[in-house]
Scaffold this active site. Sequence first.
Site, short mmCIF file in Angstrom:
data_model
loop_
_atom_site.label_atom_id
_atom_site.label_comp_id
_atom_site.label_asym_id
_atom_site.label_seq_id
_atom_site.Cartn_x
_atom_site.Cartn_y
_atom_site.Cartn_z
CB SER A 8 68.38 33.80 43.93
OG SER A 8 69.23 32.63 44.34
CE1 TYR B 106 66.71 29.87 40.31
CE2 TYR B 106 68.81 30.08 41.53
CZ TYR B 106 67.60 30.22 41.44
OH TYR B 106 66.97 30.29 42.69
N1 LIG Z 1 64.92 27.23 47.84
C1 LIG Z 1 65.98 28.07 47.65
O1 LIG Z 1 67.23 27.76 48.07
C2 LIG Z 1 65.86 29.13 47.04
C3 LIG Z 1 66.88 30.15 47.33
C4 LIG Z 1 66.79 31.53 46.71
C5 LIG Z 1 65.72 31.70 45.90
N2 LIG Z 1 64.54 30.66 45.67
C6 LIG Z 1 63.57 31.14 44.85
O2 LIG Z 1 62.52 31.18 45.37
C7 LIG Z 1 61.32 30.71 44.76
C8 LIG Z 1 60.60 29.72 45.24
O3 LIG Z 1 61.38 28.66 45.43
P1 LIG Z 1 61.25 27.27 46.47
O4 LIG Z 1 62.44 26.83 47.07
O5 LIG Z 1 59.98 27.41 47.13
O6 LIG Z 1 60.86 26.24 45.13
P2 LIG Z 1 59.93 24.96 45.14
O7 LIG Z 1 59.79 24.38 46.34
O8 LIG Z 1 60.57 24.29 43.76
O9 LIG Z 1 58.59 25.69 44.66
C9 LIG Z 1 58.60 26.39 43.27
C10 LIG Z 1 57.24 27.09 43.25
O10 LIG Z 1 56.95 27.49 41.93
C11 LIG Z 1 55.99 26.96 41.15
N3 LIG Z 1 56.19 26.86 39.86
C12 LIG Z 1 57.33 26.41 39.24
N4 LIG Z 1 57.13 26.39 37.69
C13 LIG Z 1 55.86 26.94 37.58
C14 LIG Z 1 55.17 27.25 36.34
N5 LIG Z 1 55.53 26.83 35.37
N6 LIG Z 1 53.87 27.62 36.68
C15 LIG Z 1 53.44 28.02 37.73
N7 LIG Z 1 54.14 27.64 38.82
C16 LIG Z 1 55.25 27.25 38.72
C17 LIG Z 1 55.73 25.77 41.84
O11 LIG Z 1 54.23 25.25 41.74
P3 LIG Z 1 53.69 24.04 41.18
O12 LIG Z 1 54.82 23.25 40.51
O13 LIG Z 1 52.63 23.50 41.69
O14 LIG Z 1 53.36 24.81 39.58
C18 LIG Z 1 56.12 25.83 43.22
O15 LIG Z 1 54.89 26.22 43.85
C19 LIG Z 1 62.10 30.76 43.37
O16 LIG Z 1 61.84 31.84 42.35
C20 LIG Z 1 63.42 30.21 43.67
O17 LIG Z 1 64.09 30.57 42.49
C21 LIG Z 1 64.63 29.59 46.29
#
Ligand SMILES: NC(=O)c1ccc[n+]([C@@H]2O[C@H](COP(=O)([O-])OP(=O)(O)OC[C@H]3O[C@@H](n4cnc5c(N)ncnc54)[C@H](OP(=O)(O)O)[C@@H]3O)[C@@H](O)[C@H]2O)c1
Length: 238
Positions: free
Chosen positions: A144, A157
């Site tokens: 991130s 985070y």
């Molecule tokens: N969105 C942003 O602005 C942003 C920016 C920078 C970085 N990121 C990073 O990008 C990545 C994906 O984020 P996103 O925005 O796509 O988030 P999201 O929509 O909340 O999706 C998170 C994913 O992680 C899985 N997950 C969470 N806890 C888990 C657990 N205990 N075991 C297995 N799977 C788990 C969830 O699946 P289940 O709930 O089905 O388990 C879901 O598929 C993350 O690492 C986040 O920190 C996001």
Amino acid sequence: MSENLKGSIAFITGASRGIGRAIALGLAEAGCDVALAARSVEALEEVAGACRELGVRALVVPLDLSELSAIPAAVERCVEELGGLSVLVNNAGMGGGGAADATDPEVWDRMIDVNVRALMHLTRYALPHIEEAVARRGVINIASISGKMSFAGGGGYCATKHAVVGFSHSVFEDVREKGIKVCAICPGYVNTPMVEGRGLDLAKTIQPEDIARTVRFVLEFPETGCPTEIIVRPQRSP
Ligand SMILES: NC(=O)c1ccc[n+]([C@@H]2O[C@H](COP(=O)([O-])OP(=O)(O)OC[C@H]3O[C@@H](n4cnc5c(N)ncnc54)[C@H](OP(=O)(O)O)[C@@H]3O)[C@@H](O)[C@H]2O)c1
């Protein structure tokens, strides 16, 4: 459709929605077979179906990353059922917590387990298989922008994402001579459920497909180079 990743087999965490779902579809579009891990099995089945429609094999791997002991078996399932593993995409992650003087430490512990410890364990168990693979190979960690800078109320985070960046660079040094790509991708705000309710202009945030494209950029990069860290900021402030 380009088939640059035909023959590769990718294990993608957090593939049930958001960035992980887009990465799964983006890799499938390039001909890569996919193992899709997360807790939400129904959502994973939907993503698997969409990947199969693109002509690749897709395996659903139910996995709660806070249960570290379940990780080796999840990796082995991918190897046994898809015949190997050549790409690991450590995408799953969680946010939460708050100011350092007001956060329940258990929230930090859980975030460290999912965002860091699980990612390290997965890398440890996947790498021997990746090293054996002959197709395009890589470890892509979705960190991130919070792994490059810090913000108030985000200590947990930011700590986990800085850890992911540090770990990625070290893993690159471990396996670079074997020709394996290792990259930490550091996005700013991406339009996913994670940023819902924050009052962002979602049309201005990065789209999940932009990150999927970045993952492919790394995996398809020429043999002689490796982008080891990529920061992606929203073009316009959301
Ligand atoms: N969105 C942003 O602005 C942003 C920016 C920078 C970085 N990121 C990073 O990008 C990545 C994906 O984020 P996103 O925005 O796509 O988030 P999201 O929509 O909340 O999706 C998170 C994913 O992680 C899985 N997950 C969470 N806890 C888990 C657990 N205990 N075991 C297995 N799977 C788990 C969830 O699946 P289940 O709930 O089905 O388990 C879901 O598929 C993350 O690492 C986040 O920190 C996001």
